[in-house]
Structure formats: structure tokens, C-alpha cells
Design a protein around this motif. Structure first.
Motif, PDB file in Angstrom:
ATOM      1  N   LEU A  44       0.821  -1.206   0.000  1.00  0.00           N
ATOM      2  CA  LEU A  44       0.000   0.000   0.000  1.00  0.00           C
ATOM      3  C   LEU A  44       0.859   1.261   0.000  1.00  0.00           C
ATOM      4  O   LEU A  44       0.587   2.199  -0.753  1.00  0.00           O
ATOM      5  N   THR A  45       1.901   1.288   0.833  1.00  0.00           N
ATOM      6  CA  THR A  45       2.757   2.477   0.849  1.00  0.00           C
ATOM      7  C   THR A  45       3.487   2.645  -0.484  1.00  0.00           C
ATOM      8  O   THR A  45       3.729   3.775  -0.912  1.00  0.00           O
ATOM      9  N   GLY A  46       3.790   1.529  -1.131  1.00  0.00           N
ATOM     10  CA  GLY A  46       4.422   1.611  -2.450  1.00  0.00           C
ATOM     11  C   GLY A  46       3.508   2.241  -3.481  1.00  0.00           C
ATOM     12  O   GLY A  46       3.923   3.098  -4.263  1.00  0.00           O
ATOM     13  N   LYS A  47       2.261   1.832  -3.493  1.00  0.00           N
ATOM     14  CA  LYS A  47       1.315   2.366  -4.486  1.00  0.00           C
ATOM     15  C   LYS A  47       0.870   3.784  -4.143  1.00  0.00           C
ATOM     16  O   LYS A  47       0.597   4.589  -5.036  1.00  0.00           O
ATOM     17  N   LEU A  48       0.798   4.103  -2.856  1.00  0.00           N
ATOM     18  CA  LEU A  48       0.323   5.411  -2.424  1.00  0.00           C
ATOM     19  C   LEU A  48       1.148   6.547  -3.031  1.00  0.00           C
ATOM     20  O   LEU A  48       0.601   7.510  -3.575  1.00  0.00           O
ATOM     21  N   SER A  49       2.465   6.421  -2.962  1.00  0.00           N
ATOM     22  CA  SER A  49       3.327   7.458  -3.541  1.00  0.00           C
ATOM     23  C   SER A  49       3.169   7.533  -5.057  1.00  0.00           C
ATOM     24  O   SER A  49       3.191   8.620  -5.637  1.00  0.00           O
ATOM     25  N   ASP A  50       3.006   6.389  -5.691  1.00  0.00           N
ATOM     26  CA  ASP A  50       2.841   6.376  -7.146  1.00  0.00           C
ATOM     27  C   ASP A  50       1.569   7.115  -7.557  1.00  0.00           C
ATOM     28  O   ASP A  50       1.593   7.965  -8.450  1.00  0.00           O
ATOM     29  N   PHE A  51       0.458   6.806  -6.901  1.00  0.00           N
ATOM     30  CA  PHE A  51      -0.812   7.438  -7.245  1.00  0.00           C
ATOM     31  C   PHE A  51      -0.780   8.936  -6.969  1.00  0.00           C
ATOM     32  O   PHE A  51      -1.157   9.742  -7.823  1.00  0.00           O
ATOM     33  N   ALA A  52      -0.322   9.321  -5.781  1.00  0.00           N
ATOM     34  CA  ALA A  52      -0.283  10.746  -5.428  1.00  0.00           C
ATOM     35  C   ALA A  52       0.714  11.505  -6.309  1.00  0.00           C
ATOM     36  O   ALA A  52       0.426  12.606  -6.789  1.00  0.00           O
ATOM     37  N   ALA A  84       2.947  17.509 -20.123  1.00  0.00           N
ATOM     38  CA  ALA A  84       3.658  17.180 -18.883  1.00  0.00           C
ATOM     39  C   ALA A  84       3.283  15.769 -18.421  1.00  0.00           C
ATOM     40  O   ALA A  84       4.148  14.995 -17.998  1.00  0.00           O
ATOM     41  N   ALA A  85       2.009  15.418 -18.523  1.00  0.00           N
ATOM     42  CA  ALA A  85       1.557  14.076 -18.135  1.00  0.00           C
ATOM     43  C   ALA A  85       2.205  13.011 -19.022  1.00  0.00           C
ATOM     44  O   ALA A  85       2.619  11.953 -18.527  1.00  0.00           O
ATOM     45  N   LEU A  86       2.324  13.293 -20.301  1.00  0.00           N
ATOM     46  CA  LEU A  86       2.972  12.352 -21.213  1.00  0.00           C
ATOM     47  C   LEU A  86       4.432  12.136 -20.812  1.00  0.00           C
ATOM     48  O   LEU A  86       4.910  11.005 -20.728  1.00  0.00           O
ATOM     49  N   GLY A  87       5.144  13.216 -20.543  1.00  0.00           N
ATOM     50  CA  GLY A  87       6.545  13.109 -20.140  1.00  0.00           C
ATOM     51  C   GLY A  87       6.716  12.376 -18.818  1.00  0.00           C
ATOM     52  O   GLY A  87       7.565  11.482 -18.686  1.00  0.00           O
ATOM     53  N   VAL A  88       5.899  12.732 -17.838  1.00  0.00           N
ATOM     54  CA  VAL A  88       5.948  12.061 -16.534  1.00  0.00           C
ATOM     55  C   VAL A  88       5.610  10.582 -16.697  1.00  0.00           C
ATOM     56  O   VAL A  88       6.266   9.712 -16.123  1.00  0.00           O
ATOM     57  N   GLY A  89       4.609  10.295 -17.506  1.00  0.00           N
ATOM     58  CA  GLY A  89       4.202   8.906 -17.731  1.00  0.00           C
ATOM     59  C   GLY A  89       5.286   8.080 -18.400  1.00  0.00           C
ATOM     60  O   GLY A  89       5.510   6.917 -18.037  1.00  0.00           O
ATOM     61  N   LEU A  90       5.977   8.662 -19.369  1.00  0.00           N
ATOM     62  CA  LEU A  90       7.074   7.952 -20.033  1.00  0.00           C
ATOM     63  C   LEU A  90       8.219   7.667 -19.065  1.00  0.00           C
ATOM     64  O   LEU A  90       8.755   6.554 -19.030  1.00  0.00           O
ATOM     65  N   LEU A  91       8.582   8.659 -18.271  1.00  0.00           N
ATOM     66  CA  LEU A  91       9.645   8.470 -17.280  1.00  0.00           C
ATOM     67  C   LEU A  91       9.239   7.408 -16.256  1.00  0.00           C
ATOM     68  O   LEU A  91      10.015   6.510 -15.941  1.00  0.00           O
ATOM     69  N   THR A 124       3.716  -3.654 -11.823  1.00  0.00           N
ATOM     70  CA  THR A 124       2.344  -3.521 -11.303  1.00  0.00           C
ATOM     71  C   THR A 124       2.050  -2.083 -10.890  1.00  0.00           C
ATOM     72  O   THR A 124       0.888  -1.697 -10.772  1.00  0.00           O
ATOM     73  N   ASP A 125       3.102  -1.268 -10.694  1.00  0.00           N
ATOM     74  CA  ASP A 125       2.898   0.139 -10.349  1.00  0.00           C
ATOM     75  C   ASP A 125       2.304   0.942 -11.511  1.00  0.00           C
ATOM     76  O   ASP A 125       1.795   2.036 -11.306  1.00  0.00           O
ATOM     77  N   LEU A 126       2.365   0.370 -12.713  1.00  0.00           N
ATOM     78  CA  LEU A 126       1.845   1.091 -13.879  1.00  0.00           C
ATOM     79  C   LEU A 126       0.345   1.353 -13.782  1.00  0.00           C
ATOM     80  O   LEU A 126      -0.174   2.229 -14.484  1.00  0.00           O
ATOM     81  N   ILE A 127      -0.334   0.659 -12.897  1.00  0.00           N
ATOM     82  CA  ILE A 127      -1.765   0.924 -12.694  1.00  0.00           C
ATOM     83  C   ILE A 127      -1.987   2.376 -12.263  1.00  0.00           C
ATOM     84  O   ILE A 127      -3.024   2.966 -12.546  1.00  0.00           O
ATOM     85  N   ALA A 128      -1.000   2.967 -11.609  1.00  0.00           N
ATOM     86  CA  ALA A 128      -1.113   4.342 -11.130  1.00  0.00           C
ATOM     87  C   ALA A 128      -1.108   5.363 -12.273  1.00  0.00           C
ATOM     88  O   ALA A 128      -1.441   6.533 -12.050  1.00  0.00           O
ATOM     89  N   LEU A 129      -0.765   4.935 -13.480  1.00  0.00           N
ATOM     90  CA  LEU A 129      -0.780   5.861 -14.623  1.00  0.00           C
ATOM     91  C   LEU A 129      -2.153   6.478 -14.844  1.00  0.00           C
ATOM     92  O   LEU A 129      -2.263   7.547 -15.465  1.00  0.00           O
ATOM     93  N   VAL A 130      -3.189   5.862 -14.329  1.00  0.00           N
ATOM     94  CA  VAL A 130      -4.540   6.413 -14.438  1.00  0.00           C
ATOM     95  C   VAL A 130      -4.600   7.818 -13.821  1.00  0.00           C
ATOM     96  O   VAL A 130      -5.406   8.653 -14.233  1.00  0.00           O
ATOM     97  N   MET A 131      -3.726   8.103 -12.869  1.00  0.00           N
ATOM     98  CA  MET A 131      -3.737   9.416 -12.214  1.00  0.00           C
ATOM     99  C   MET A 131      -3.316  10.539 -13.160  1.00  0.00           C
ATOM    100  O   MET A 131      -3.643  11.703 -12.918  1.00  0.00           O
ATOM    101  N   LEU A 132      -2.622  10.202 -14.227  1.00  0.00           N
ATOM    102  CA  LEU A 132      -2.281  11.220 -15.221  1.00  0.00           C
ATOM    103  C   LEU A 132      -3.550  11.749 -15.884  1.00  0.00           C
ATOM    104  O   LEU A 132      -3.688  12.952 -16.112  1.00  0.00           O
ATOM    105  N   ALA A 133      -4.481  10.839 -16.167  1.00  0.00           N
ATOM    106  CA  ALA A 133      -5.766  11.255 -16.743  1.00  0.00           C
ATOM    107  C   ALA A 133      -6.547  12.096 -15.735  1.00  0.00           C
ATOM    108  O   ALA A 133      -7.216  13.065 -16.116  1.00  0.00           O
ATOM    109  N   VAL A 134      -6.442  11.765 -14.467  1.00  0.00           N
ATOM    110  CA  VAL A 134      -7.114  12.547 -13.429  1.00  0.00           C
ATOM    111  C   VAL A 134      -6.528  13.956 -13.382  1.00  0.00           C
ATOM    112  O   VAL A 134      -7.267  14.941 -13.262  1.00  0.00           O
ATOM    113  N   ALA A 135      -5.217  14.076 -13.496  1.00  0.00           N
ATOM    114  CA  ALA A 135      -4.573  15.402 -13.497  1.00  0.00           C
ATOM    115  C   ALA A 135      -5.040  16.233 -14.692  1.00  0.00           C
ATOM    116  O   ALA A 135      -5.331  17.426 -14.547  1.00  0.00           O
TER     117      ALA A 135
END
Length: 146
Positions: A44-52, A84-91, A124-135
Motif C-alpha cells: 500500500l505504501t508503495g502504491k500510495l506514492s505512485d498514485f499521489a 507534462a503528463a505524457l513526459g511524466v508517464g514515459l519516465l 504492477t505500479d503502472l496501474i497508477a498511470l490512471v492518475m495522469l488522466a485525473v490530473a
């Protein structure tokens, strides 16, 4: 000079709002207090930072971009958040799926922070990429609100 001040006053606050700043604070607290403290499961702590982080990072980058090159045009602001979301997502994708990218990322962060930095390669952290769409959605909502 007055025109520049008016443009600055009309510029939307992408990052400097409660939710993005709270997400950044959450990442800092999570990474420096919660991880390893045993209060929450490690997964949970691993995913929390990814999502936020994936929520606030493109907003921060786009706001810095807008400070450097002011615009208050709604389409331009949303376009900047999208880029910016595209660049962050690629990195993010690179450091979560590629050990060489991970090692480079850790080395750069360690040099910049002057403190050992670590990242875990975990697709499995790639699931957090959904937050780019939220941004992007959040920026679109912000610039189109009255």
C-alpha cells in the motif's frame, strides 16, 4: 508591465491548490515516515506514492512551464498539462519496467538530493498511470470553471 501582471493574475493555479499540494505532502510523508514503519502494508505504501505523485507531478511541471512562459488561454494550459503528463508517464514507465532506467534514475536522484535514493522496478505500479488522466481532467475542469 501592467499587461504582464494581468496575465499572471489570470493564470490558473494548477499546482498551488489544496489537492495537488496535499498529494505532494502525502508522497513526502509516505516516503519518509510511513514506508517501513509497519503502520500500513508495504504494497500500500508503495502504491500510495505512485498514485499521489502521478497526480501532482504533471500539474507542477505545467505550472512551472506557465510561470516561465505565461498563458491564460484554457486550451494552452490543458495542452501543457497533457504534455507534462505524457513526459511524466514515459519516465515513470521507464523506471518501473527497465532496470537500466531505474539505476540511472536512482543515480540522478542521489546526486541531486545528496542522499541515497531508491526506486523499485515493479510493472504492477503502472496501474497508477490512471492518475495522469485525473490530473488532465482536473486541469480541464479548473480552466473551464467560472
Amino acid at each position: 508591465m501592467a499587461a504582464a501582471t494581468e496575465l499572471a493574475d489570470a493564470r490558473p493555479a494548477l499546482f498551488t491548490r489544496v489537492l495537488p499540494v496535499a498529494a505532494m505532502v502525502l508522497v513526502a510523508l509516505n516516503d519518509h515516515v510511513l514506508k517501513g514503519a509497519g503502520l500500513l502494508p508495504g504494497w500500500l505504501t508503495g502504491k500510495l506514492s505512485d498514485f499521489a505523485g502521478l497526480y501532482f507531478a504533471p500539474l507542477l511541471v505545467a505550472e512551472l512551464w506557465t510561470l516561465a512562459r505565461p498563458t491564460c488561454e484554457a486550451r494552452s494550459v490543458v495542452r501543457r498539462v497533457t504534455w507534462a503528463a505524457l513526459g511524466v508517464g514515459l519516465l515513470f514507465t521507464a523506471i518501473k519496467t527497465s532496470p537500466p532506467a531505474d539505476r540511472l534514475y536512482e543515480a540522478v536522484l542521489t546526486a541531486l538530493l545528496r542522499h541515497p535514493a531508491s526506486n523499485t522496478v515493479d510493472p504492477t505500479d503502472l496501474i497508477a498511470l490512471v492518475m495522469l488522466a485525473v490530473a488532465i481532467w482536473d486541469a480541464r475542469r479548473l480552466v473551464h470553471s467560472p
